[in-house]
Design an enzyme around this catalytic site. Structure first.
Site, PDB file in Angstrom:
ATOM      1  N   TYR A  33      58.941  71.221   6.012  1.00 30.60           N
ATOM      2  CA  TYR A  33      57.376  71.280   5.404  1.00 30.60           C
ATOM      3  C   TYR A  33      56.767  72.694   6.014  1.00 30.60           C
ATOM      4  O   TYR A  33      57.450  73.279   7.056  1.00 30.60           O
ATOM      5  CB  TYR A  33      56.510  70.102   5.959  1.00 30.60           C
ATOM      6  CG  TYR A  33      55.999  70.109   7.407  1.00 30.60           C
ATOM      7  CD1 TYR A  33      56.936  69.852   8.394  1.00 30.60           C
ATOM      8  CD2 TYR A  33      55.028  70.506   7.719  1.00 30.60           C
ATOM      9  CE1 TYR A  33      56.715  69.700   9.700  1.00 30.60           C
ATOM     10  CE2 TYR A  33      54.242  70.316   8.905  1.00 30.60           C
ATOM     11  CZ  TYR A  33      55.166  70.004   9.948  1.00 30.60           C
ATOM     12  OH  TYR A  33      54.842  70.144  11.453  1.00 30.60           O
ATOM     13  N   LYS A 149      61.279  73.573  11.128  1.00 35.73           N
ATOM     14  CA  LYS A 149      60.133  72.766  10.975  1.00 35.73           C
ATOM     15  C   LYS A 149      60.384  71.673   9.995  1.00 35.73           C
ATOM     16  O   LYS A 149      60.014  71.485   8.907  1.00 35.73           O
ATOM     17  CB  LYS A 149      59.105  73.801   9.988  1.00 35.73           C
ATOM     18  CG  LYS A 149      57.539  73.369  10.077  1.00 35.73           C
ATOM     19  CD  LYS A 149      56.653  74.385  10.026  1.00 35.73           C
ATOM     20  CE  LYS A 149      54.974  73.699   9.958  1.00 35.73           C
ATOM     21  NZ  LYS A 149      54.459  73.201  11.304  1.00 35.73           N
ATOM     22  N   GLU A 182      56.180  74.265  24.173  1.00 31.99           N
ATOM     23  CA  GLU A 182      54.995  74.625  23.168  1.00 31.99           C
ATOM     24  C   GLU A 182      53.978  73.467  23.210  1.00 31.99           C
ATOM     25  O   GLU A 182      54.425  72.494  23.857  1.00 31.99           O
ATOM     26  CB  GLU A 182      55.625  75.211  21.849  1.00 31.99           C
ATOM     27  CG  GLU A 182      56.288  74.071  21.124  1.00 31.99           C
ATOM     28  CD  GLU A 182      56.944  74.329  19.759  1.00 31.99           C
ATOM     29  OE1 GLU A 182      56.561  75.409  19.305  1.00 31.99           O
ATOM     30  OE2 GLU A 182      57.996  74.090  19.477  1.00 31.99           O
ATOM     31  N   LEU A 207      59.283  76.362  17.753  1.00 31.54           N
ATOM     32  CA  LEU A 207      58.861  76.860  16.597  1.00 31.54           C
ATOM     33  C   LEU A 207      58.303  78.246  16.581  1.00 31.54           C
ATOM     34  O   LEU A 207      57.574  78.571  17.289  1.00 31.54           O
ATOM     35  CB  LEU A 207      57.988  76.179  15.691  1.00 31.54           C
ATOM     36  CG  LEU A 207      57.863  76.077  14.292  1.00 31.54           C
ATOM     37  CD1 LEU A 207      59.037  75.696  13.467  1.00 31.54           C
ATOM     38  CD2 LEU A 207      56.493  75.687  13.751  1.00 31.54           C
TER      39      LEU A 207
HETATM   40  N1  PLP Z   1      54.590  74.715  17.269  1.00 33.64           N
HETATM   41  C1  PLP Z   1      54.608  73.250  16.615  1.00 33.64           C
HETATM   42  C2  PLP Z   1      55.754  72.392  17.066  1.00 33.64           C
HETATM   43  C3  PLP Z   1      53.952  73.232  15.268  1.00 33.64           C
HETATM   44  O1  PLP Z   1      53.966  71.751  14.815  1.00 33.64           O
HETATM   45  C4  PLP Z   1      53.334  74.291  14.745  1.00 33.64           C
HETATM   46  C5  PLP Z   1      52.535  74.196  13.727  1.00 33.64           C
HETATM   47  O2  PLP Z   1      52.253  73.194  13.100  1.00 33.64           O
HETATM   48  C6  PLP Z   1      53.087  75.407  15.634  1.00 33.64           C
HETATM   49  C7  PLP Z   1      53.853  75.687  16.808  1.00 33.64           C
HETATM   50  C8  PLP Z   1      52.542  76.543  14.910  1.00 33.64           C
HETATM   51  O3  PLP Z   1      52.996  77.160  13.966  1.00 33.64           O
HETATM   52  P1  PLP Z   1      51.972  78.056  12.923  1.00 33.64           P
HETATM   53  O4  PLP Z   1      51.403  79.137  13.857  1.00 33.64           O
HETATM   54  O5  PLP Z   1      52.867  78.340  11.853  1.00 33.64           O
HETATM   55  O6  PLP Z   1      50.967  76.954  12.285  1.00 33.64           O
END
Ligand code: PLP
Length: 286
Positions: A33, A149, A182, A207
């Site tokens: 997603y 993701k 994270e 991620l």
């Molecule tokens: N890390 C995780 C586990 C996430 O679910 C998300 C966003 O949903 C992020 C980092 C941040 O990613 P982004 O900046 O692309 O929203």
């Protein structure tokens, strides 16, 4: 206003939007997603979100249900039909509908595509950012491919629930060496001595946040120092500033970790500066 969802080729009222019980997303969380911010009617970093979706689907061996141009049209249609000015677009792709069996369906079935959108009041986030938020820490129980993701989010769900029950906004995940990976739904950052900004380097344990990627460019353009490396909970607790990044949180100051004040216990100047300029620099598309 009644909301509209896109489900497998059709725009349908959200309240009656359905997927089949044998959708592999429902059965196995077999899908990926994206969440893309809408700011003042424009998509933020759309290209990077689409690229990451393609990466996730490639790693999962799911054929994209639409080409990038087709998906861009659907996303805009959903924004328009739901009159989204500020908010988020959610895109989910699963391997499709097939009789329950762990192995991929053969011949392959059509992947499922769902696109929805939600309006938010940006003032709420701004207020949170003025005060800063709290995080707690919890063991990182996720699989070894957090770079994908995936819609399989159970450890993230449990971590966020724990945060909620602890009165915190986010949970920071701690690996087996006591290093922060994270947040449950965000990337984690600290500002250490000499105003060096630190965030974990990219590998399979985190991620590649789109907000993270754009922020790294902003940090360079501002002439600030950045190091991508692991950092421990102990180091975070003695940091000058801390913050998280994500499409929903943007750049959100963290003022407490496990109840302990970070710095003066108020949002730090570097964090606030980066937040203030983020939307001026991030790519916008309409
Ligand atoms: N890390 C995780 C586990 C996430 O679910 C998300 C966003 O949903 C992020 C980092 C941040 O990613 P982004 O900046 O692309 O929203």
């Amino acid at each position: 206003m009644s909301r509209v969802a896109y489900v497998n080729g059709r725009y349908v009222p959200r309240r009656s939007a359905m997927v089949h019980i044998e959708d592999r997303g429902y059965q196995f969380a077999d899908g990926a997603y994206e969440v893309c911010e809408v700011f003042r009617g424009a998509l933020i970093d759309e290209k990077r979100h689409f690229e990451r979706l393609a990466y996730s689907l490639g790693e999962l061996q799911i054929v994209p249900p639409l080409c990038t141009g087709g998906l861009a049209i659907v996303v805009r249609e959903i924004m328009a039909r739901n009159k989204i000015e500020n908010g988020f677009v959610y895109v989910q792709v699963t391997r499709g509908v097939a009789p329950r069996d762990h192995v991929f369906p053969r011949p392959a079935v059509r992947p499922s595509l769902v696109v929805t959108a939600r309006q938010v009041n940006p003032e709420k986030g701004e207020l949170q950012a003025r005060n800063g938020v709290s995080v707690i820490t919890t063991p990182d129980l996720r699989w070894k491919r957090a770079d994908i993701k995936s819609i399989s989010l159970l450890p993230n769900v449990l971590a966020r629930q724990l945060a909620r029950e602890s009165g915190a906004y986010e949970a920071w995940l701690v690996d087996s060496s006591d290093m922060i990976t994270e947040g449950a739904a965000s990337n984690a950052w600290i500002v250490s001595e000499n105003d060096t900004i630190v965030t974990r380097h990219l590998d399979h344990s985190i991620l590649r946040g789109i907000t993270r990627t754009t922020l790294i460019e902003i940090i360079a353009a501002q002439g600030l120092k950045l190091v991508e490396r692991k950092f421990s909970l102990d180091e975070a607790l003695t940091a000058r500033e801390a913050f998280i990044t994500g499409a929903t949180a943007l750049i959100m100051p963290v003022v407490r970790i496990n109840g302990k004040k970070i710095g003066q216990g108020i949002p730090g100047p570097i964090t606030l500066k980066l937040r203030a300029i983020f939307h001026d620099i991030a790519a916008r598309s309409t």
